[in-house]
Enzyme design. Structure first.
Site, PDB file in Angstrom:
ATOM      1  N   ILE A 198     -11.683  29.639  29.340  1.00 52.43           N
ATOM      2  CA  ILE A 198     -12.607  28.540  28.321  1.00 52.43           C
ATOM      3  C   ILE A 198     -13.409  28.426  27.390  1.00 52.43           C
ATOM      4  O   ILE A 198     -13.559  27.704  26.921  1.00 52.43           O
ATOM      5  CB  ILE A 198     -13.264  27.387  29.840  1.00 52.43           C
TER       6      ILE A 198
ATOM      7  N   GLY B 155     -13.237  32.552  22.665  1.00 52.62           N
ATOM      8  CA  GLY B 155     -13.464  34.329  21.744  1.00 52.62           C
ATOM      9  C   GLY B 155     -15.398  34.204  22.359  1.00 52.62           C
ATOM     10  O   GLY B 155     -15.659  35.499  22.578  1.00 52.62           O
TER      11      GLY B 155
ATOM     12  N   GLU C 166     -15.719  48.052  50.214  1.00 51.09           N
ATOM     13  CA  GLU C 166     -15.481  47.452  51.872  1.00 51.09           C
ATOM     14  C   GLU C 166     -13.969  46.210  52.609  1.00 51.09           C
ATOM     15  O   GLU C 166     -14.164  45.559  52.981  1.00 51.09           O
ATOM     16  CB  GLU C 166     -16.262  46.456  52.072  1.00 51.09           C
TER      17      GLU C 166
END
Lengths: 257, 380
Positions: free
Chosen positions: B338, B341, B364
């Site tokens: 969204i 660049g 984990e």
């Protein structure tokens, strides 16, 4: 020392204000302790730690106001009082608040009352001074330092960026300004202890007040949001032309020259 | 059913949120860039009682519950994955085994400083050749008189360089079927023969300390064994169950932060004369991100609630860890997308969210291990 803090809950500063039917919507809003009142709570705790005694936090509000009181207890206050006016009062103003607090303090032994400089919602800054007048005690607003020795208080008062040094005597009401202290975070042990601390629930009946006694002296005519800011204008071209255009805009459009 | 937080849970969340925003957030970019463990922040968190949330007061804890702890991890994770990971590991892995399985003496001696935040704990399970296959542990602890003599090597151990105590898993013998018995043993880091190096160059959670531990003829008293000498393996499996809730909570923090950043940017950034948030392609991304973040939070809090109510929570903890961590990766990835660049640039922080989130689908118990845990619970 008997220390009291006047506390108000206010909209979280991150909240967006929405007006519906001429009223501010507060159904889904998050509330916080009025930031200036946090300075008052912190100062009260520090003064108690230095001189002994007890800190009682007082608020006027609705049943949800206990959240902010519990937070003040978690920070280190000893007792809390919630004066719940939700069922009894339609609306109120600074007069209402002052009258209720006056009745509350009527037969209490008070050495020091601390309040915020202003509440960030309505920003009147009136309740503190007016209450002190009603109680007939000294008051100093916008303090940035407080040293108490016996019955004498030495105070730094912020006057538009300058400092006024004041000596006065207890009993005393002060309102707290930014710079007075750094309010602490309520610690985990503090949060766990808060539940066990006493919280008193009062209604205006308990203070021998009738609705007419505290009827507001002001009327809110309209509530509206500030006009939306328009995008700025960026001038282009040669500097000389830009200056000319700017002067013309200031004269003709903004009409400030 | 009641989804309301208690007064204590709400106050804890708000306090940690304020602390995280005021103290940790302004330093998050530097913590990542310099890959420097913020030990001073942990000292402050200790003073606020945050290092001891789920432990009772008698051991220096705050007497809170798993829900409060999960909310705290989420709030820290929202601003800094590195701090969030080290925080979750210190409590869930470094301190919890001692609380769950330690003797009274071990709790007084080793848990109390951890819960008070005076010291950090660390849990050494993973080895160069024993990752998901924890049963393949090679480190050995041989009995010699009143002592264990420990030899072996541990890798990828969170917080070890800053820890005062390590809990090390090691083979202590063989059972009747000839299978290795793996036990957990407390090893103070200042014991002779313990070497801790932190030379890893990590992709994300760069400010969280990760170290290798070399154990050469390390001698500790036999009384440092935690819990049942035969059931060590089962014990740390249940430690990992609890740890999964906290990794889930950390994931929710990153997933939510990704949404917050992406939404704010989409409302502000204009292309083709309109804010990005007015384009349906972007709206759908944001809708998915919001939904999945909230669903992740729900399962994390449900697993925490089950644990607080002493009900079985293994399956839900695996759901929480798996769904939330994969959501964190997706949301961080979409947040970058969204931002276009700009999202690829460090300054905008969302690329850090993705690098940090990637650890959460690995550490984990990988996503694959979580699916195995869930399938086993289904009776497969």
């Amino acid at each position: 020392m008997n220390i009291y803090v006047l506390l108000k809950k206010t909209f979280d500063t991150e909240e967006k204000i929405i007006i519906n039917d001429g009223q501010i919507e507060d159904d889904s809003a998050e509330f916080i302790i009025n930031p200036y009142d946090e300075y008052a709570v912190e100062e009260a705790i520090n003064q108690r730690d230095e001189h002994g005694g007890e800190v009682t936090v007082v608020t006027i509000g609705d049943e949800d106001s206990d959240k902010q009181l519990r937070t003040a207890l978690a920070m280190g206050a000893d007792k809390a009082v919630l004066i719940d006016t939700e069922d009894d009062l339609e609306d109120g103003d600074q007069y209402t608040t002052t009258k209720i607090l006056e009745a509350f303090f009527q037969d209490r032994e008070v050495d020091l009352i601390l309040a915020g400089n202003v509440a960030i919602d309505e920003a009147s800054g009136q309740v503190g001074p007016r209450l002190a007048e009603c109680l007939g005690i000294n008051y100093v607003t916008t303090i940035t330092d407080l040293k108490i020795d016996g019955d004498t208080a030495n105070i730094d008062k912020d006057v538009e960026g300058d400092v006024e040094k004041i000596e006065t005597s207890l009993p005393l009401l002060v309102t707290c300004q930014q710079g007075l202290n750094e309010p602490r975070y309520p610690s985990l042990p503090g949060i766990m202890k808060a539940k066990k601390k006493p919280m008193e629930d009062l209604e205006i009946d308990d203070l021998d007040l009738e609705e007419e006694d505290v009827e507001p002296k002001t009327k809110t005519v309209e509530i509206f949001l500030p006009a939306e800011k328009e995008a700025g204008k960026i001038l282009e071209g040669e500097v000389e032309d830009q200056v000319k255009e700017l002067v013309s805009l200031l004269k003709n459009e903004a009409k400030v020259l | 059913m009641n989804f309301e937080l208690t007064e204590e849970q709400r106050m804890t969340r708000n306090m940690v949120r304020d602390f995280a925003n005021d103290v940790i957030k302004p330093r998050a970019i530097d913590i990542d860039r310099e890959a420097k463990f913020p030990i001073d922040i942990f000292k402050e968190m200790g003073k606020l009682g945050l290092m001891g949330i789920p432990f009772p007061e008698e051991y220096g804890g705050s007497g809170g519950d798993t829900i409060s702890y999960a909310l705290a991890v989420e709030e820290i994770g929202k601003v800094c994955g590195s701090t969030g990971l080290s925080y979750a590991a210190a409590i869930s892995l470094g301190a919890t085994p001692i609380y769950l399985f330690g003797t009274e003496e071990q709790k007084q001696k080793y848990l109390t400083p951890l819960a008070k935040g005076e010291a950090l704990g660390s849990f050494g399970l993973t080895e160069p050749n024993a990752g998901s296959d924890a049963g393949g542990t090679k480190t050995t602890a041989m009995i010699d008189g009143d002592e264990f003599v420990i030899n072996g090597e541990k890798c990828f151990i969170t917080n070890a360089s800053f820890a005062k105590t390590l809990i090390i898993t090691a083979v202590t013998g063989k059972d009747e079927q000839g299978k290795n018995i793996i036990s957990a043993i407390i090893v103070p880091t200042d014991t002779k023969g313990v070497t801790i190096n932190s030379n890893y160059e990590k992709m994300g959670v760069r400010g969280s300390d990760t170290a290798e531990i070399i154990l050469e003829n390390v001698r500790v008293p036999k009384s440092n064994l935690i819990g049942d000498p035969q059931k060590g393996f089962k014990q740390f499996l249940s430690t990992l169950d609890g740890g999964r809730i906290s990794i889930g909570a950390l994931s929710v923090g990153i997933a939510q932060a990704s949404l917050n950043r992406a939404l704010a940017y989409a409302k502000e950034r204009k292309q083709f004369g309109k804010p990005l948030s007015s384009f349906q392609a972007i709206q759908f991304k944001l809708a998915n991100m919001a939904m999945e973040a909230e669903l992740s939070r729900n399962i994390v809090l449900k697993a925490a609630w089950l644990k607080d109510n002493h009900k079985s929570f293994s399956k839900e903890a695996a759901y929480a860890k798996l769904f939330a961590s994969e959501t964190a990766v997706r949301n961080a990835d979409q947040a970058i997308q969204i931002h276009g660049g700009y999202g690829y640039m460090r300054e905008y922080e969302v690329e850090r969210f993705l690098r940090d989130a990637k650890l959460l689908v690995i550490g984990e118990g990988t996503s694959e291990i979580q699916r195995i845990v869930i399938a086993r619970q289904l009776g497969c």
